[in-house]
Design a protein around this motif. Structure first.
Motif, mmCIF file in Angstrom:
data_model
loop_
_atom_site.group_PDB
_atom_site.id
_atom_site.type_symbol
_atom_site.label_atom_id
_atom_site.label_comp_id
_atom_site.label_asym_id
_atom_site.label_seq_id
_atom_site.Cartn_x
_atom_site.Cartn_y
_atom_site.Cartn_z
ATOM 1 N N CYS A 1 0.838 -1.198 0.000
ATOM 2 C CA CYS A 1 0.000 0.000 0.000
ATOM 3 C C CYS A 1 0.876 1.253 0.000
ATOM 4 N N LEU B 1 1.001 3.451 4.213
ATOM 5 C CA LEU B 1 2.007 3.100 5.226
ATOM 6 C C LEU B 1 2.505 1.664 5.066
ATOM 7 N N TRP B 2 2.433 1.169 3.841
ATOM 8 C CA TRP B 2 3.112 -0.080 3.469
ATOM 9 C C TRP B 2 2.478 -1.363 4.000
ATOM 10 N N CYS B 3 1.208 -1.354 4.390
ATOM 11 C CA CYS B 3 0.525 -2.627 4.646
ATOM 12 C C CYS B 3 0.355 -3.348 3.308
ATOM 13 N N CYS C 1 -6.961 -2.093 1.129
ATOM 14 C CA CYS C 1 -5.944 -2.163 2.181
ATOM 15 C C CYS C 1 -6.649 -2.370 3.523
ATOM 16 N N HIS D 1 -6.049 1.013 6.759
ATOM 17 C CA HIS D 1 -6.748 2.284 6.919
ATOM 18 C C HIS D 1 -7.775 2.519 5.814
ATOM 19 N N SER E 1 -7.718 2.222 2.372
ATOM 20 C CA SER E 1 -7.502 2.713 1.008
ATOM 21 C C SER E 1 -8.044 1.704 0.001
HETATM 22 S S1 FES Z 1 -1.394 1.387 4.960
HETATM 23 FE FE1 FES Z 1 -2.922 1.125 3.449
HETATM 24 S S2 FES Z 1 -4.385 2.608 3.935
HETATM 25 FE FE2 FES Z 1 -2.857 2.889 5.426
#
Ligand code: FES
Length: 166
Positions: A91, A94-96, A109, A112, A114
């Motif tokens: 993502c 923040l890289w999830c 994601c 958060h 997205s």
């Molecule tokens: S890490 Fe994907 S929306 Fe925040």
């Protein structure tokens, strides 16, 4: 080293650490190697019915630690119209790791919220859609006559959205 210079150095290092609070330093170092994206078989079209996805590692090294790096994880999508797309699974916020949800035909994601358009890789909702760079890096795909699918390079910088956030 004089005391003032030493303190400046320490403060500089702690400043670097302070801007990457969610990424362990070990992961940060691993994900900043530059990959050589060579041609690699990633599947066969017959294993992917329309509206499905596969997660794969690219480029594969054979080293379990390197191959486990999230920056080497990609989504191979077979969209409902039968077309193929492949994007980095990292993502841009923040890289999830994102995933494809066929029931909604979108990339989501879990961290958060997205949402990315699977046809373009562009974030259309959530925090990633507000960033300077909102497009997931895309893998160049080649399909051979027997249905074998190959990855042959990546367009875009993985994780760039976080670095380029405005
Ligand atoms: S890490 Fe994907 S929306 Fe925040």
């Amino acid at each position: 080293m004089k005391r003032r210079k030493f303190l400046k150095t320490v403060m500089g290092i702690s400043g670097i650490l302070a801007v990457t609070p969610f990424v362990p330093i070990k992961d940060y170092l691993i994900t900043n190697v530059s990959f050589e994206f060579t041609r690699q078989k990633i599947g066969n079209i017959n294993e992917l019915p329309p509206g499905s996805r596969k997660i794969y590692t690219y480029p594969v090294t054979g080293n379990p630690e390197l191959d486990g790096d999230p920056f080497r994880k990609f989504l191979l999508l077979r969209l409902p119209d039968g077309s193929l797309k492949s994007y980095s699974a990292v993502c841009l916020h923040l890289w999830c790791l994102v995933d494809y949800k066929s029931e909604r035909n979108q990339i989501e994601c879990p961290c958060h919220g997205s949402i990315y358009d699977p046809n373009t890789g562009i974030a259309i909702r959530g925090p990633a859609s507000l960033q300077f760079n909102k497009t997931l890096p895309e893998v160049k795909i080649e399909v051979e006559e027997n249905g074998d699918i190959y990855a042959n390079g990546v367009v875009g910088v993985i994780g760039y959205g976080k670095e380029g956030a405005v």
